[in-house]
Scaffold this motif. Structure first.
Motif, PDB file in Angstrom:
ATOM      1  N   ASP A 128       0.626  63.777  41.324  1.00 29.69           N
ATOM      2  CA  ASP A 128       1.530  64.800  40.933  1.00 29.69           C
ATOM      3  C   ASP A 128       2.699  64.343  40.070  1.00 29.69           C
ATOM      4  OD1 ASP A 128      -0.171  66.563  42.360  1.00 29.69           O
ATOM      5  OD2 ASP A 128       0.987  66.382  44.165  1.00 29.69           O
ATOM      6  N   LEU A 129       3.459  65.082  39.323  1.00 34.27           N
ATOM      7  CA  LEU A 129       4.706  64.960  38.614  1.00 34.27           C
ATOM      8  C   LEU A 129       5.649  64.792  39.369  1.00 34.27           C
ATOM      9  CD1 LEU A 129       4.426  67.300  35.333  1.00 34.27           C
ATOM     10  CD2 LEU A 129       3.504  65.020  35.721  1.00 34.27           C
ATOM     11  N   ASP A 136      12.953  65.945  29.133  1.00 34.49           N
ATOM     12  CA  ASP A 136      13.932  64.909  28.576  1.00 34.49           C
ATOM     13  C   ASP A 136      15.202  65.881  28.064  1.00 34.49           C
ATOM     14  OD1 ASP A 136      13.366  66.632  26.249  1.00 34.49           O
ATOM     15  OD2 ASP A 136      12.272  65.138  25.092  1.00 34.49           O
ATOM     16  N   GLY A 137      15.264  67.134  28.571  1.00 41.30           N
ATOM     17  CA  GLY A 137      16.361  67.952  28.348  1.00 41.30           C
ATOM     18  C   GLY A 137      16.168  69.127  27.334  1.00 41.30           C
ATOM     19  N   VAL A 138      15.252  68.609  26.342  1.00 42.68           N
ATOM     20  CA  VAL A 138      14.950  69.446  25.351  1.00 42.68           C
ATOM     21  C   VAL A 138      13.653  70.325  25.494  1.00 42.68           C
ATOM     22  CG1 VAL A 138      14.458  69.457  22.639  1.00 42.68           C
ATOM     23  CG2 VAL A 138      16.193  68.070  23.445  1.00 42.68           C
ATOM     24  N   ILE A 139      12.643  69.766  25.998  1.00 41.51           N
ATOM     25  CA  ILE A 139      11.363  70.178  26.571  1.00 41.51           C
ATOM     26  C   ILE A 139      11.298  69.800  27.947  1.00 41.51           C
ATOM     27  CG2 ILE A 139      10.396  69.960  24.132  1.00 41.51           C
ATOM     28  CD1 ILE A 139       8.509  67.847  25.409  1.00 41.51           C
ATOM     29  N   THR A 140      10.441  70.690  28.695  1.00 45.16           N
ATOM     30  CA  THR A 140      10.069  70.442  29.888  1.00 45.16           C
ATOM     31  C   THR A 140       8.689  70.581  29.849  1.00 45.16           C
ATOM     32  OG1 THR A 140      11.892  71.202  30.918  1.00 45.16           O
ATOM     33  CG2 THR A 140      10.157  71.219  32.184  1.00 45.16           C
ATOM     34  N   LEU A 141       7.885  69.641  30.488  1.00 45.03           N
ATOM     35  CA  LEU A 141       6.281  69.974  30.814  1.00 45.03           C
ATOM     36  C   LEU A 141       6.202  70.216  32.373  1.00 45.03           C
ATOM     37  CD1 LEU A 141       4.949  66.374  29.018  1.00 45.03           C
ATOM     38  CD2 LEU A 141       5.526  68.920  28.154  1.00 45.03           C
ATOM     39  N   ARG A 142       5.183  71.108  32.492  1.00 42.04           N
ATOM     40  CA  ARG A 142       5.007  71.612  33.730  1.00 42.04           C
ATOM     41  C   ARG A 142       3.352  71.607  33.877  1.00 42.04           C
ATOM     42  NH1 ARG A 142       3.073  76.554  33.880  1.00 42.04           N
ATOM     43  NH2 ARG A 142       4.294  78.212  32.683  1.00 42.04           N
ATOM     44  N   PRO A 143       2.620  71.660  34.991  1.00 42.35           N
ATOM     45  CA  PRO A 143       1.290  71.793  35.187  1.00 42.35           C
ATOM     46  C   PRO A 143       0.829  73.200  34.534  1.00 42.35           C
ATOM     47  CG  PRO A 143       1.974  70.750  36.921  1.00 42.35           C
ATOM     48  CD  PRO A 143       3.158  71.232  36.154  1.00 42.35           C
ATOM     49  N   ALA A 248       2.090  58.364  32.387  1.00 40.76           N
ATOM     50  CA  ALA A 248       1.022  57.742  32.737  1.00 40.76           C
ATOM     51  C   ALA A 248       1.056  56.245  32.828  1.00 40.76           C
ATOM     52  CB  ALA A 248       0.130  58.090  31.403  1.00 40.76           C
ATOM     53  N   PHE A 249       2.078  55.559  32.018  1.00 39.42           N
ATOM     54  CA  PHE A 249       1.887  54.167  31.984  1.00 39.42           C
ATOM     55  C   PHE A 249       2.735  53.765  33.599  1.00 39.42           C
ATOM     56  CE2 PHE A 249       1.918  54.219  27.063  1.00 39.42           C
ATOM     57  CZ  PHE A 249       0.624  53.775  27.262  1.00 39.42           C
ATOM     58  N   ALA A 250       3.735  54.617  33.744  1.00 35.36           N
ATOM     59  CA  ALA A 250       4.545  54.278  34.857  1.00 35.36           C
ATOM     60  C   ALA A 250       3.855  54.502  36.259  1.00 35.36           C
ATOM     61  CB  ALA A 250       5.989  54.842  34.910  1.00 35.36           C
ATOM     62  N   GLU A 251       2.995  55.490  36.457  1.00 29.63           N
ATOM     63  CA  GLU A 251       2.580  56.241  37.625  1.00 29.63           C
ATOM     64  C   GLU A 251       0.940  56.223  37.720  1.00 29.63           C
ATOM     65  OE1 GLU A 251       4.493  57.095  39.915  1.00 29.63           O
ATOM     66  OE2 GLU A 251       6.305  57.087  38.547  1.00 29.63           O
ATOM     67  N   THR A 252       0.196  55.557  36.828  1.00 28.61           N
ATOM     68  CA  THR A 252      -1.174  55.738  36.866  1.00 28.61           C
ATOM     69  C   THR A 252      -1.545  54.325  36.537  1.00 28.61           C
ATOM     70  OG1 THR A 252      -1.667  56.258  34.438  1.00 28.61           O
ATOM     71  CG2 THR A 252      -1.258  58.106  36.023  1.00 28.61           C
ATOM     72  N   GLY A 253      -2.901  54.144  36.361  1.00 25.36           N
ATOM     73  CA  GLY A 253      -3.775  52.733  36.132  1.00 25.36           C
ATOM     74  C   GLY A 253      -3.986  52.736  34.579  1.00 25.36           C
TER      75      GLY A 253
END
Length: 319
Positions: A128-129, A136-143, A248-253
């Motif tokens: 999960d996120l 980043d303060g300008v845009i937000t990503l949600r599922p 993706a790079f920080a939390e997954t393989g």
């Protein structure tokens, strides 16, 4: 197996907070009925009363009940609807593995647990996120979810979005709705993470971005994105690509992120370049085109090291 070592379901769960009385899940301390759990022809089902939800009762009950039953059998199975991600999360947390999809009406996802499976939750390829979103303060990503069906339908019926889709055909309304309803199930399965791009200032939906984990053995995934016309030229898609890449790079393989564009889609190519992607290949007749034709694909790639180099160089412009 030595029958004296078997654990009966009614004896299971000691010290876990729940015990079992027939099909009832009961509070170990008070005896309060918290729900029910049962096994019918190897298929495990459960439900928890509303007052006991969000307390870990379902996961504990499924885990302990299954542990007891697996002293006497080799396999247990759960069949869960696409539109029931809560139960899917319980299954994974209780050590079940997503196995297949059982066709029919309704179509059901099959989860199984074997006697020799390791204890503990089943690892997920796509977690999960953090906090449920990225920003980043300008845009937000949600599922992406069922509530986004109307927006998703509008976006994917835009002529230029259809033209750059694979295949380049309009999506039936039911298919679009199904994708929204099933988005969380795909995320839990580790195959796809679909997100809505929001304007952080207004909360309005601006577009969507998806990460498709098509090659877990090699650590490669692909991204795709679309935005509404009113939000183009503002760097939203590039920001979204960077945010999903960082996660993706920080939390997954995932070690490699790729993206493809039509040779004529210079706007999308600029989006990727601003996000730090590098053009890597030109693939002839890679994709299905309109009316049975084939189209070429310009492929871009981003590596974790690219983002580090980008950060040390002062970042990327989103102009």
């Amino acid at each position: 197996m030595d029958q004296n070592t078997e654990v009966r379901p009614e004896d299971a769960g000691a010290g876990s907070g729940v015990r079992f009385r027939g099909e009832a899940i009961v509070d170990e301390q008070t005896g309060e009925v918290l729900g029910r759990i049962a096994l019918d022809h190897g298929i495990l089902t459960f439900e928890v009363v509303p007052e006991a939800r969000r307390r870990g009762v379902a996961t504990t009950a499924v885990r302990e009940f299954s542990r007891a039953l697996l002293t006497r059998r080799d396999r247990l199975e759960m069949r869960i609807g696409w539109d029931n991600p809560v139960a899917q999360r319980v299954a994974l947390a209780a050590g079940y593995t997503r196995e297949s999809v059982r066709r029919g009406d309704p179509e059901l996802i099959v989860f199984s647990r074997l006697a020799g499976d390791p204890e503990g939750p089943t690892p997920r390829l796509l977690p999960d996120l953090p906090g449920g979103e990225l920003s980043d303060g300008v845009i937000t990503l949600r599922p992406l979810g069922e509530r986004d069906a109307d927006f998703y339908t509008e976006l994917h019926n835009l002529p230029d979005v259809i033209a750059t889709s694979v295949p380049p055909e309009p999506r039936p309304a039911e298919e679009v709705r199904r994708r929204c309803v099933r988005a969380e199930a795909h995320w839990l399965a580790g195959t796809r993470a679909d997100l809505v791009i929001l304007d952080s200032a207004t909360g309005e939906r601006a577009g969507e971005i998806g990460l498709y984990y098509q090659e877990p053995p090699t650590g490669q995934a692909m991204i795709g994105y679309s935005t509404l016309p009113a939000y183009r030229g503002r760097g939203f898609a590039s920001r979204a690509a960077q945010l999903i890449a960082l996660w993706a790079f920080a939390e997954t393989g995932i070690a490699r992120l790729i993206a493809g564009t039509l040779p004529t889609n210079t706007g999308s190519q600029r989006v990727l370049e601003k996000a730090g992607f590098t053009r890597e290949a030109y693939l002839r007749s890679r994709l299905p085109g309109p009316d049975g034709t084939r189209t070429d694909d310009v492929q871009y790639v981003l590596l974790a090291g690219d983002l580090l180099a980008q950060a040390s160089g002062g970042g990327t412009s989103h102009a």
